[in-house]
Design an enzyme around this catalytic site. Structure first.
Site, PDB file in Angstrom:
ATOM      1  N   TYR A   1      30.218  -1.873  34.128  1.00 50.47           N
ATOM      2  CA  TYR A   1      28.889  -2.291  34.601  1.00 50.47           C
ATOM      3  C   TYR A   1      28.425  -1.478  35.817  1.00 50.47           C
ATOM      4  CZ  TYR A   1      28.655  -6.445  31.555  1.00 50.47           C
ATOM      5  OH  TYR A   1      28.552  -7.299  30.477  1.00 50.47           O
TER       6      TYR A   1
ATOM      7  N   HIS B   1      27.473  -9.412  25.134  1.00 46.75           N
ATOM      8  CA  HIS B   1      26.829  -8.197  25.653  1.00 46.75           C
ATOM      9  C   HIS B   1      26.557  -7.263  24.481  1.00 46.75           C
ATOM     10  CE1 HIS B   1      26.167  -4.464  27.907  1.00 46.75           C
ATOM     11  NE2 HIS B   1      26.945  -3.903  26.996  1.00 46.75           N
TER      12      HIS B   1
ATOM     13  N   LYS C   1      31.867 -12.550  25.368  1.00 42.81           N
ATOM     14  CA  LYS C   1      32.230 -12.795  26.773  1.00 42.81           C
ATOM     15  C   LYS C   1      33.179 -14.005  26.904  1.00 42.81           C
ATOM     16  CE  LYS C   1      28.146 -10.538  28.676  1.00 42.81           C
ATOM     17  NZ  LYS C   1      27.074 -10.597  29.692  1.00 42.81           N
TER      18      LYS C   1
ATOM     19  N   ASN D   1      26.350 -15.713  29.548  1.00 46.15           N
ATOM     20  CA  ASN D   1      25.377 -15.546  28.457  1.00 46.15           C
ATOM     21  C   ASN D   1      26.001 -15.059  27.138  1.00 46.15           C
ATOM     22  OD1 ASN D   1      25.749 -12.900  29.169  1.00 46.15           O
ATOM     23  ND2 ASN D   1      23.592 -12.383  29.328  1.00 46.15           N
TER      24      ASN D   1
ATOM     25  N   GLU E   1      29.472   3.313  26.053  1.00 51.88           N
ATOM     26  CA  GLU E   1      30.240   2.061  26.003  1.00 51.88           C
ATOM     27  C   GLU E   1      31.272   2.061  24.868  1.00 51.88           C
ATOM     28  OE1 GLU E   1      27.350  -1.121  26.094  1.00 51.88           O
ATOM     29  OE2 GLU E   1      26.671  -0.549  28.096  1.00 51.88           O
TER      30      GLU E   1
HETATM   31  P1  CMP Z   1      24.748  -7.908  29.808  1.00 56.39           P
HETATM   32  O1  CMP Z   1      24.003  -7.646  28.551  1.00 56.39           O
HETATM   33  O2  CMP Z   1      26.212  -8.016  29.732  1.00 56.39           O
HETATM   34  O3  CMP Z   1      24.369  -6.780  30.905  1.00 56.39           O
HETATM   35  C1  CMP Z   1      24.380  -7.038  32.313  1.00 56.39           C
HETATM   36  C2  CMP Z   1      24.671  -8.449  32.644  1.00 56.39           C
HETATM   37  O4  CMP Z   1      24.404  -8.875  33.960  1.00 56.39           O
HETATM   38  C3  CMP Z   1      23.799  -9.343  31.782  1.00 56.39           C
HETATM   39  O5  CMP Z   1      24.201  -9.282  30.427  1.00 56.39           O
HETATM   40  C4  CMP Z   1      24.003 -10.685  32.453  1.00 56.39           C
HETATM   41  O6  CMP Z   1      25.159 -11.346  31.997  1.00 56.39           O
HETATM   42  C5  CMP Z   1      24.232 -10.312  33.906  1.00 56.39           C
HETATM   43  N1  CMP Z   1      23.150 -10.794  34.735  1.00 56.39           N
HETATM   44  C6  CMP Z   1      23.236 -11.807  35.593  1.00 56.39           C
HETATM   45  N2  CMP Z   1      22.082 -11.983  36.238  1.00 56.39           N
HETATM   46  C7  CMP Z   1      21.222 -11.062  35.767  1.00 56.39           C
HETATM   47  C8  CMP Z   1      19.865 -10.750  36.047  1.00 56.39           C
HETATM   48  N3  CMP Z   1      19.158 -11.402  36.955  1.00 56.39           N
HETATM   49  N4  CMP Z   1      19.302  -9.732  35.363  1.00 56.39           N
HETATM   50  C9  CMP Z   1      20.020  -9.027  34.458  1.00 56.39           C
HETATM   51  N5  CMP Z   1      21.309  -9.296  34.154  1.00 56.39           N
HETATM   52  C10 CMP Z   1      21.910 -10.301  34.810  1.00 56.39           C
END
Ligand code: CMP
Length: 142
Positions: free
Chosen positions: A50, A116, A10, A113, A127
């Site tokens: 997403y 992904h 990311k 974070n 994906e």
């Molecule tokens: P990712 O694995 O990319 O898939 C969905 C993304 O939404 C997740 O990582 C987070 O970066 C983002 N996200 C932000 N807030 C939340 C939340 N409360 N619960 C789940 N995903 C979240």
């Protein structure tokens, strides 16, 4: 049998100079890089990727963040790729990620974070095909 899964490094990781360390971490964990590209996601592409989160309270910040800078998308291969990559990257919230996982080491919070990973074999198929053409993926089946 080895399978592929989709990984995205990311924008926070790339801005912080952690992309190389994350790729090394994943290779050391047994993943082979089968296809890889750096790109900047448009709002439309990020929202399409997403789509399952459309309408959730974190959707708008997620799209804003994912379009804030370049990302690296990669197809990674190993035994139990989907499950193993989820384990190696750690929980979505870095505060809950196990020590030594990618998110424990490199993530700031639930949105920023670091990485992904596809969450199921069905998501991995969708994906991988979202970012890579059939020929790019077939190249690495051998
Ligand atoms: P990712 O694995 O990319 O898939 C969905 C993304 O939404 C997740 O990582 C987070 O970066 C983002 N996200 C932000 N807030 C939340 C939340 N409360 N619960 C789940 N995903 C979240």
């Amino acid at each position: 049998m080895k399978k592929m899964t989709l990984m995205i490094i990311k924008p926070d990781s790339i801005a912080a100079g952690n992309a190389g360390n994350i790729l090394a971490h994943l290779e050391e964990a047994g993943f082979e890089i089968c296809a890889m590209r750096m790109l900047k996601l448009s709002g439309e592409t990020a929202a399409g990727f997403y789509a399952e989160h459309t309408g959730k309270e974190f959707f708008a910040p997620l799209i804003e963040f994912m379009t804030s800078g370049p990302v690296i998308v990669a197809a990674l291969k190993r035994e139990n790729a989907v499950e193993e990559l989820r384990r190696v990257i750690g929980a979505t919230d870095p505060a809950e990620a196990k020590p030594g996982t990618v998110r424990d080491l490199y993530a700031e919070n639930k949105t920023r974070n670091a990485i992904h990973a596809s969450d199921s074999p069905e998501s991995a198929e969708r994906e991988l095909n979202f970012f890579f053409s059939r020929s790019e993926l077939i190249l690495n089946q051998f």
